[in-house]
Design a protein around this motif. Structure first.
Motif, mmCIF file in Angstrom:
data_model
loop_
_atom_site.group_PDB
_atom_site.id
_atom_site.type_symbol
_atom_site.label_atom_id
_atom_site.label_comp_id
_atom_site.label_asym_id
_atom_site.label_seq_id
_atom_site.Cartn_x
_atom_site.Cartn_y
_atom_site.Cartn_z
ATOM 1 N N PHE A 18 13.806 86.887 -59.344
ATOM 2 C CA PHE A 18 14.018 86.176 -58.407
ATOM 3 C C PHE A 18 14.292 86.617 -57.028
ATOM 4 C CE2 PHE A 18 14.280 83.480 -62.216
ATOM 5 C CZ PHE A 18 13.302 82.521 -61.990
ATOM 6 N N LEU A 19 15.363 87.670 -57.245
ATOM 7 C CA LEU A 19 15.652 88.452 -55.800
ATOM 8 C C LEU A 19 14.521 89.097 -55.381
ATOM 9 C CD1 LEU A 19 19.093 90.008 -56.670
ATOM 10 C CD2 LEU A 19 18.567 88.416 -54.990
ATOM 11 N N LEU A 20 13.844 89.890 -56.306
ATOM 12 C CA LEU A 20 12.505 90.525 -55.847
ATOM 13 C C LEU A 20 11.449 89.614 -55.174
ATOM 14 C CD1 LEU A 20 12.073 92.906 -58.882
ATOM 15 C CD2 LEU A 20 13.084 93.537 -56.429
ATOM 16 N N MET A 21 11.326 88.322 -55.833
ATOM 17 C CA MET A 21 10.302 87.327 -55.249
ATOM 18 C C MET A 21 10.792 87.035 -53.971
ATOM 19 S SD MET A 21 9.826 85.135 -58.595
ATOM 20 C CE MET A 21 9.290 83.625 -57.605
ATOM 21 N N ALA A 22 12.069 86.744 -53.568
ATOM 22 C CA ALA A 22 12.715 86.329 -52.195
ATOM 23 C C ALA A 22 12.480 87.487 -51.181
ATOM 24 C CB ALA A 22 14.467 86.336 -52.480
ATOM 25 N N LEU A 23 12.708 88.870 -52.076
ATOM 26 C CA LEU A 23 12.256 90.096 -50.857
ATOM 27 C C LEU A 23 10.800 89.968 -50.559
ATOM 28 C CD1 LEU A 23 14.522 92.994 -52.584
ATOM 29 C CD2 LEU A 23 14.962 91.751 -50.291
ATOM 30 N N ALA A 101 4.984 81.652 -41.724
ATOM 31 C CA ALA A 101 6.535 82.226 -41.783
ATOM 32 C C ALA A 101 7.523 81.204 -41.940
ATOM 33 C CB ALA A 101 6.703 82.823 -40.187
ATOM 34 N N GLY A 102 7.503 79.936 -41.857
ATOM 35 C CA GLY A 102 8.236 78.992 -42.066
ATOM 36 C C GLY A 102 8.460 78.726 -43.509
ATOM 37 N N VAL A 103 7.212 78.641 -44.049
ATOM 38 C CA VAL A 103 7.307 78.353 -45.582
ATOM 39 C C VAL A 103 7.764 79.694 -46.400
ATOM 40 C CG1 VAL A 103 5.636 78.169 -47.594
ATOM 41 C CG2 VAL A 103 4.962 76.940 -45.308
ATOM 42 N N CYS A 104 7.640 80.867 -45.938
ATOM 43 C CA CYS A 104 8.108 81.956 -46.438
ATOM 44 C C CYS A 104 9.646 82.238 -46.276
ATOM 45 C CB CYS A 104 7.599 83.070 -46.148
ATOM 46 S SG CYS A 104 5.903 83.513 -46.596
ATOM 47 N N GLY A 105 10.100 81.530 -44.985
ATOM 48 C CA GLY A 105 11.603 81.688 -44.962
ATOM 49 C C GLY A 105 12.227 80.482 -45.958
ATOM 50 N N LEU A 106 11.479 79.388 -45.884
ATOM 51 C CA LEU A 106 12.131 78.420 -46.898
ATOM 52 C C LEU A 106 12.303 78.737 -48.475
ATOM 53 C CD1 LEU A 106 10.611 75.183 -45.314
ATOM 54 C CD2 LEU A 106 12.921 75.821 -45.331
ATOM 55 N N ALA A 107 10.985 79.488 -48.698
ATOM 56 C CA ALA A 107 11.176 80.051 -49.968
ATOM 57 C C ALA A 107 12.133 81.184 -50.488
ATOM 58 C CB ALA A 107 9.595 80.510 -50.516
ATOM 59 N N THR A 108 12.153 81.906 -49.381
ATOM 60 C CA THR A 108 13.182 82.890 -49.207
ATOM 61 C C THR A 108 14.791 82.288 -49.535
ATOM 62 O OG1 THR A 108 11.888 84.532 -48.036
ATOM 63 C CG2 THR A 108 14.406 85.031 -48.265
ATOM 64 N N LEU A 109 15.137 81.478 -48.828
ATOM 65 C CA LEU A 109 16.420 80.617 -49.050
ATOM 66 C C LEU A 109 16.436 79.831 -50.377
ATOM 67 C CD1 LEU A 109 16.617 79.022 -45.230
ATOM 68 C CD2 LEU A 109 17.864 80.890 -46.340
ATOM 69 N N GLY A 110 15.509 79.368 -50.838
ATOM 70 C CA GLY A 110 15.581 78.771 -52.079
ATOM 71 C C GLY A 110 15.659 79.568 -53.143
ATOM 72 N N LEU A 111 15.052 80.650 -52.980
ATOM 73 C CA LEU A 111 15.189 81.827 -54.121
ATOM 74 C C LEU A 111 16.460 82.386 -54.142
ATOM 75 C CD1 LEU A 111 11.608 83.287 -53.640
ATOM 76 C CD2 LEU A 111 12.502 81.982 -55.821
ATOM 77 N N LEU A 112 17.153 82.714 -53.019
ATOM 78 C CA LEU A 112 18.506 83.206 -52.865
ATOM 79 C C LEU A 112 19.424 82.265 -53.199
ATOM 80 C CD1 LEU A 112 18.114 85.185 -49.760
ATOM 81 C CD2 LEU A 112 18.215 86.278 -51.740
ATOM 82 N N ALA A 113 19.328 80.888 -52.846
ATOM 83 C CA ALA A 113 20.284 80.002 -53.463
ATOM 84 C C ALA A 113 20.137 79.582 -54.587
ATOM 85 C CB ALA A 113 19.924 78.503 -52.752
ATOM 86 N N PHE A 114 19.211 79.884 -55.399
ATOM 87 C CA PHE A 114 19.097 79.893 -56.965
ATOM 88 C C PHE A 114 19.809 80.681 -57.510
ATOM 89 C CE2 PHE A 114 16.900 80.861 -60.760
ATOM 90 C CZ PHE A 114 16.765 79.843 -61.618
ATOM 91 N N VAL A 115 19.625 81.984 -57.069
ATOM 92 C CA VAL A 115 20.393 83.411 -57.677
ATOM 93 C C VAL A 115 21.626 83.159 -57.362
ATOM 94 C CG1 VAL A 115 20.793 85.832 -57.816
ATOM 95 C CG2 VAL A 115 18.217 84.779 -57.572
ATOM 96 N N LEU A 116 22.220 82.747 -56.140
ATOM 97 C CA LEU A 116 23.585 82.525 -55.940
ATOM 98 C C LEU A 116 24.634 81.422 -56.590
ATOM 99 C CD1 LEU A 116 23.522 83.025 -51.916
ATOM 100 C CD2 LEU A 116 24.288 84.897 -53.774
ATOM 101 N N ARG A 117 23.510 80.706 -56.998
ATOM 102 C CA ARG A 117 24.231 79.332 -57.688
ATOM 103 C C ARG A 117 24.595 79.673 -59.209
ATOM 104 N NH1 ARG A 117 20.852 74.368 -57.593
ATOM 105 N NH2 ARG A 117 22.266 73.634 -58.907
ATOM 106 N N SER A 118 23.726 80.853 -59.622
ATOM 107 C CA SER A 118 23.636 81.123 -61.005
ATOM 108 C C SER A 118 25.185 82.074 -61.449
ATOM 109 C CB SER A 118 22.477 82.012 -61.664
ATOM 110 O OG SER A 118 22.643 83.170 -61.094
ATOM 111 N N ARG A 119 25.770 82.588 -60.258
ATOM 112 C CA ARG A 119 26.812 83.550 -60.461
ATOM 113 C C ARG A 119 27.883 82.704 -61.086
ATOM 114 N NH1 ARG A 119 28.081 86.643 -55.079
ATOM 115 N NH2 ARG A 119 29.455 87.970 -56.386
ATOM 116 N N GLY A 120 28.426 83.466 -62.188
ATOM 117 C CA GLY A 120 29.469 83.160 -62.943
ATOM 118 C C GLY A 120 29.171 82.106 -63.846
#
Length: 216
Positions: A18-23, A101-120
């Motif tokens: 998901f990090l790679l997808m975000a990148l 660009a806006g759609v990709c930006g939202l997708a990036t934020l969503g994917l990063l949020a998903f990964v960050l929420r999984s920590r711990g």
């Protein structure tokens, strides 16, 4: 944590994709933004001038070759590369790049949020209950079904249980969490319930001992 407690931490390898997808989404979004701000407007300017000169040439019957070459030289274009009349740039295509660009930006934020929420995050079994880092828990005695339809191929077992008279579900997923301890948790649960409650699959067999390391 008691001696019977088995904890499975989140598996970083699962979330790496998901990090790679975000990148990838971020890169494509930046590319679209650059096209919308630089590449496409520049092409629009060139195409509009080409259409204007072609129209003047048609109306007057006089060549506009010199004007086109002067315009191309002034703006760094190759005068020999004339725009394709069937694929001229237009403002709508430029706007489309900003939308992309806006759609990709939202997708990036969503994917990063998903990964960050999984920590711990973790799940654990303590011999009598299942627990999780996000607060969901259940007693083995409250389980009325374990659906293993997706366990073999996708590592997902759905534990159905009742709490205060309501039916709920706890998902055991050995892709999101470390595979070995996750399997041990499922094995522990199955050992403490009626085997008839296990559907769409067989109970887990005994855990195989790890092979001893060969002497050096």
């Amino acid at each position: 944590m008691s001696n019977n407690t088995i904890r499975a931490e989140r598996d970083g390898k699962y979330y790496l994709r998901f990090l790679l997808m975000a990148l990838g989404a971020l890169g494509f979004g930046l590319w679209s933004l650059y096209d919308g701000m630089v590449t496409y407007p520049d092409q629009l300017k060139r195409d509009q001038m080409f259409v204007q000169l072609a129209k003047e040439e048609e109306e007057t019957g006089e060549s506009r070759k010199q004007e086109w070459e002067a315009f191309a030289a002034e703006n760094g274009y190759d005068p020999a590369e004339k725009p394709d009349a069937e694929h001229l740039m237009n403002p709508g295509r430029i706007q489309g790049q900003f939308i992309m660009a806006g759609v990709c930006g939202l997708a990036t934020l969503g994917l990063l949020a998903f990964v960050l929420r999984s920590r711990g995050r973790w799940i654990e079994g303590d011999g009598t209950s299942l627990n999780s880092s996000w607060g969901q828990s259940l007693k083995f005695a409250d389980v009325f079904s374990i659906d293993k339809k997706k366990w073999k191929n996708k590592g997902i077992a759905k534990v159905h249980y009742k709490e205060d008279g309501r039916k709920k579900m706890f998902v055991i997923d050995d892709f999101k969490f470390k595979r070995e301890p996750t399997g041990d948790i499922l094995r522990q649960l199955e050992a403490n319930i009626d085997k008839g409650l296990i559907v769409n699959g067989k109970p887990e067999g005994p855990k195989k001992p790890k092979a001893e390391e060969a002497p050096k």
